[in-house]
Design a protein around this motif. Structure first.
Motif, PDB file in Angstrom:
ATOM      1  N   HIS A 183      25.830  19.033  67.740  1.00 30.62           N
ATOM      2  CA  HIS A 183      25.959  19.203  69.186  1.00 30.62           C
ATOM      3  C   HIS A 183      27.250  19.945  69.511  1.00 30.62           C
ATOM      4  N   ILE A 184      27.183  20.907  70.400  1.00 31.00           N
ATOM      5  CA  ILE A 184      28.366  21.666  70.798  1.00 31.00           C
ATOM      6  C   ILE A 184      29.230  20.800  71.707  1.00 31.00           C
ATOM      7  N   VAL A 185      30.459  20.508  71.279  1.00 33.11           N
ATOM      8  CA  VAL A 185      31.385  19.679  72.047  1.00 33.11           C
ATOM      9  C   VAL A 185      32.239  20.554  72.966  1.00 33.11           C
ATOM     10  N   VAL A 186      32.732  21.667  72.431  1.00 31.94           N
ATOM     11  CA  VAL A 186      33.497  22.653  73.206  1.00 31.94           C
ATOM     12  C   VAL A 186      32.836  24.002  72.999  1.00 31.94           C
ATOM     13  N   GLU A 187      32.441  24.655  74.062  1.00 29.76           N
ATOM     14  CA  GLU A 187      31.740  25.935  73.981  1.00 29.76           C
ATOM     15  C   GLU A 187      32.579  26.977  73.242  1.00 29.76           C
ATOM     16  N   PRO A 188      31.953  27.820  72.413  1.00 23.83           N
ATOM     17  CA  PRO A 188      32.697  28.837  71.655  1.00 23.83           C
ATOM     18  C   PRO A 188      33.167  29.983  72.547  1.00 23.83           C
ATOM     19  N   LYS A 189      34.343  29.818  73.144  1.00 19.87           N
ATOM     20  CA  LYS A 189      34.895  30.856  74.024  1.00 19.87           C
ATOM     21  C   LYS A 189      36.389  31.065  73.789  1.00 19.87           C
ATOM     22  N   PHE A 190      36.906  30.490  72.680  1.00 19.40           N
ATOM     23  CA  PHE A 190      38.332  30.585  72.395  1.00 19.40           C
ATOM     24  C   PHE A 190      38.585  31.555  71.252  1.00 19.40           C
ATOM     25  N   ASP A 191      39.789  32.155  71.277  1.00 19.70           N
ATOM     26  CA  ASP A 191      40.160  33.132  70.259  1.00 19.70           C
ATOM     27  C   ASP A 191      40.483  32.471  68.921  1.00 19.70           C
TER      28      ASP A 191
ATOM     29  N   GLY B 115      34.608  27.403  68.974  1.00 19.11           N
ATOM     30  CA  GLY B 115      34.518  26.165  69.731  1.00 19.11           C
ATOM     31  C   GLY B 115      34.449  24.999  68.764  1.00 19.11           C
ATOM     32  N   LEU B 116      33.920  23.864  69.226  1.00 15.34           N
ATOM     33  CA  LEU B 116      33.841  22.665  68.400  1.00 15.34           C
ATOM     34  C   LEU B 116      32.433  22.097  68.409  1.00 15.34           C
ATOM     35  N   MET B 117      32.028  21.546  67.273  1.00 21.07           N
ATOM     36  CA  MET B 117      30.694  20.988  67.101  1.00 21.07           C
ATOM     37  C   MET B 117      30.843  19.623  66.434  1.00 21.07           C
ATOM     38  N   ASP B 118      30.023  18.621  66.847  1.00 18.88           N
ATOM     39  CA  ASP B 118      30.123  17.311  66.215  1.00 18.88           C
ATOM     40  C   ASP B 118      29.228  17.242  64.979  1.00 18.88           C
ATOM     41  N   TYR B 119      29.189  16.070  64.330  1.00 17.35           N
ATOM     42  CA  TYR B 119      28.506  15.944  63.038  1.00 17.35           C
ATOM     43  C   TYR B 119      26.999  16.044  63.148  1.00 17.35           C
ATOM     44  N   GLU B 120      26.459  15.978  64.372  1.00 21.47           N
ATOM     45  CA  GLU B 120      25.015  16.125  64.562  1.00 21.47           C
ATOM     46  C   GLU B 120      24.623  17.529  65.005  1.00 21.47           C
TER      47      GLU B 120
ATOM     48  N   THR C 245      28.813  19.622  51.147  1.00 20.08           N
ATOM     49  CA  THR C 245      28.934  20.114  49.777  1.00 20.08           C
ATOM     50  C   THR C 245      29.166  18.993  48.771  1.00 20.08           C
ATOM     51  N   ASN C 246      29.751  17.883  49.194  1.00 23.25           N
ATOM     52  CA  ASN C 246      29.982  16.788  48.253  1.00 23.25           C
ATOM     53  C   ASN C 246      28.702  16.044  47.916  1.00 23.25           C
ATOM     54  N   SER C 247      27.811  15.900  48.887  1.00 19.79           N
ATOM     55  CA  SER C 247      26.557  15.187  48.625  1.00 19.79           C
ATOM     56  C   SER C 247      25.403  16.128  48.343  1.00 19.79           C
ATOM     57  N   GLY C 248      25.456  17.350  48.894  1.00 18.77           N
ATOM     58  CA  GLY C 248      24.359  18.296  48.767  1.00 18.77           C
ATOM     59  C   GLY C 248      23.339  18.177  49.882  1.00 18.77           C
ATOM     60  N   TYR C 249      23.560  17.245  50.807  1.00 12.98           N
ATOM     61  CA  TYR C 249      22.588  17.024  51.878  1.00 12.98           C
ATOM     62  C   TYR C 249      22.709  18.080  52.974  1.00 12.98           C
ATOM     63  N   GLU C 250      21.580  18.395  53.570  1.00 10.40           N
ATOM     64  CA  GLU C 250      21.549  19.274  54.736  1.00 10.40           C
ATOM     65  C   GLU C 250      21.935  18.463  55.960  1.00 10.40           C
ATOM     66  N   VAL C 251      22.912  18.954  56.721  1.00  9.63           N
ATOM     67  CA  VAL C 251      23.427  18.200  57.869  1.00  9.63           C
ATOM     68  C   VAL C 251      22.707  18.583  59.155  1.00  9.63           C
ATOM     69  N   PHE C 252      22.700  19.877  59.485  1.00  4.87           N
ATOM     70  CA  PHE C 252      21.973  20.325  60.677  1.00  4.87           C
ATOM     71  C   PHE C 252      21.802  21.835  60.618  1.00  4.87           C
ATOM     72  N   GLN C 253      20.951  22.351  61.501  1.00  8.17           N
ATOM     73  CA  GLN C 253      20.724  23.790  61.599  1.00  8.17           C
ATOM     74  C   GLN C 253      21.607  24.369  62.693  1.00  8.17           C
ATOM     75  N   LEU C 254      22.210  25.511  62.417  1.00 12.03           N
ATOM     76  CA  LEU C 254      23.013  26.197  63.429  1.00 12.03           C
ATOM     77  C   LEU C 254      22.103  26.884  64.445  1.00 12.03           C
ATOM     78  N   PRO C 255      22.573  27.043  65.677  1.00 11.27           N
ATOM     79  CA  PRO C 255      21.735  27.653  66.712  1.00 11.27           C
ATOM     80  C   PRO C 255      21.246  29.059  66.363  1.00 11.27           C
ATOM     81  N   ASP C 256      22.139  29.879  65.787  1.00 12.86           N
ATOM     82  CA  ASP C 256      21.771  31.261  65.469  1.00 12.86           C
ATOM     83  C   ASP C 256      22.148  31.604  64.034  1.00 12.86           C
ATOM     84  N   TYR C 257      21.430  32.560  63.471  1.00 13.84           N
ATOM     85  CA  TYR C 257      21.620  32.951  62.074  1.00 13.84           C
ATOM     86  C   TYR C 257      23.031  33.487  61.817  1.00 13.84           C
ATOM     87  N   ASP C 258      23.628  34.157  62.799  1.00 16.98           N
ATOM     88  CA  ASP C 258      24.955  34.754  62.623  1.00 16.98           C
ATOM     89  C   ASP C 258      26.093  33.776  62.878  1.00 16.98           C
TER      90      ASP C 258
END
Length: 432
Positions: free
Chosen positions: A403-411, A396-401, A363-376
């Motif tokens: 890439h999924i670092v920690v799979e989304p399975k936590f509450d 879960g956790l995702m890095d700046y590129e 949001t500070n630069s306006g640049y597109e960083v990456f596409q999310l895997p799914d629309y939701d």
């Protein structure tokens, strides 16, 4: 099994301690786990494990958890366990082990700095510390918490004189006690007799001074932010035209005309920026500069702040981002941009949609960083270049590129909330 897990934790943290600056809590029914900014495991799972405190350095990050029904505290940067049986408060380099009538003081490595119940303290150097009991102060060795001398000191620092040697590059402390004695203590915490002290003073040219050779706590620098509020350099003024319409312009605080009163609304985009968002007679939004030159044409229906320097302009075709720092309107439009996130997220990242795709944008630069895997999917929080990633109701956790670092399975995932709170507080201070 717990001993094996703890041993593995020590090995892993030894590898990561130099670079680990963020502590992220992952919550699950099995217990909470703490990982670093790369997703590397630090500690857990334990019952109710969470980060208790952080003060701008790896040295001052503590966690607490329950083990066999007992609450434990640990320095997460080096896995030093604090003495058991206490509740703790944290203050810069120390942890206060709370007791009836005061506290004991614990170093960040888990050893006692003051192994005595006091209600105040003041560090002299890296070996000596004063602790106050009642009206009197006592001198302790910070490395083991042992009292160096039994004599009380009235008033603390005001009754301690300093000698400095340019030869030894050390201090010698002359201490006037409340019971009428003069004591001499070296930088290392060694108690000298009067004859030993006088011999040291004369041999190595110690000279008395009124202050010690003190040192600060370090320079905790922070990111420099643009202002998020209009500058007081410009003053709004209004005029009535021949048709009775109220039109607006801008003057400087010294009453110099900058923008003539020809717009139906006008607002400066913020300190350090040369741009104004205005509406024309058709109430369409555009952006002009301080020379009254049109930078963005009058074809937008509304505008909304996206970060401290970026703004969303909306019209029938979708939305576009204007960056007031660079003076750019990004041609890559989106169907929508999420502006509902918390302020600390909006000043870093948010999500935008285009067709059936969702993107993370800076949001500070306006640049597109990456596409999310799914629309939701969504990004709900961030720290530096690490993002909290939400998918199908789990985190879960995702890095700046992307890439999924920690799979989304936590509450729930919590990243450095004390530091985020400081970030929000600093951002909000510019609005006042």
């Amino acid at each position: 099994m717990r001993k094996f897990v703890l041993g593995l934790a020590i090995v892993l943290v030894a590898c990561n301690i130099a670079s680990a600056k963020e502590y992220i809590t992952l919550e699950s029914p099995a217990g909470n786990t703490i990982v670093d900014e790369k997703g590397s495991w630090i500690l857990g799972p334990y019952d109710n494990l969470h980060v208790d405190y952080m003060k701008a350095s790896n040295e001052f990050v503590y966690g607490s958890f329950y083990e066999n029904g007992q609450k434990r505290y640990v320095n997460l940067s080096n896995l030093s366990y604090l003495p058991a049986g206490y509740e703790y408060e944290f203050d810069y380099y120390y942890a206060r082990a709370l007791t009836d009538g005061g506290f004991k003081l614990v170093n960040s490595n888990g050893t006692y700095a003051i192994n005595d119940v006091v209600h105040n303290y003041s560090a002299i150097n890296d070996k000596l510390i004063l602790g106050q009991k009642g009206d009197y102060w006592y001198l302790y060795n910070k490395t083991n918490g042992v009292q160096i001398m039994g004599n009380p000191i009235k008033g603390g620092w005001e009754n301690i004189k300093f000698y400095w040697s340019a030869v030894d590059k050390k201090n010698l402390f002359e201490i006037y006690t409340a019971d009428g004695y003069i004591k001499y203590v070296t930088d290392e915490g060694i108690l000298l007799s009067e004859s030993e002290a006088l011999n040291l003073i004369h041999t190595n040219n110690y000279e008395k001074s009124t202050t010690g050779d003190g040192s600060g706590y370090g320079d905790f620098s922070t990111e420099k932010f643009f202002s998020r509020s209009p500058s007081n350099e410009y003053v709004l003024f209004a005029e009535i035209d021949k048709k009775g319409n109220t039109l607006y312009g801008m003057r400087t605080s010294e009453n110099t005309l900058v923008i003539p009163a020809v717009y139906t609304s006008i607002k400066h985009l913020g300190k350090k920026f040369d741009y104004f968002v205005v509406t024309d007679k058709n109430h369409k939004y555009g952006i002009i500069d301080s020379l009254n030159k049109i930078v963005v044409p009058f074809e937008f229906d509304s505008y909304e702040r996206l970060s401290d320097r970026s703004f969303v302009l909306k019209y029938s075709k979708g939305v576009q981002i204007f960056n007031a720092h660079l003076g750019n309107l990004y041609n890559d439009g989106y169907d929508s941009i999420d502006t509902s996130k918390p302020i600390y997220v909006l000043n870093k990242v948010t999500t935008a949609t285009k067709g059936q795709k969702k993107y993370v944008i800076d949001t500070n630069s306006g640049y597109e960083v990456f596409q999310l895997p799914d629309y939701d999917d969504d990004i709900t929080s961030f720290y530096n270049d690490l993002y909290v990633y939400k998918s199908d109701g789990k985190y879960g956790l995702m890095d700046y590129e992307g890439h999924i670092v920690v799979e989304p399975k936590f509450d729930k995932v919590t990243i450095d909330e004390p530091l985020l709170a400081a970030y929000i507080k600093e951002m909000e201070s510019f609005d006042k």
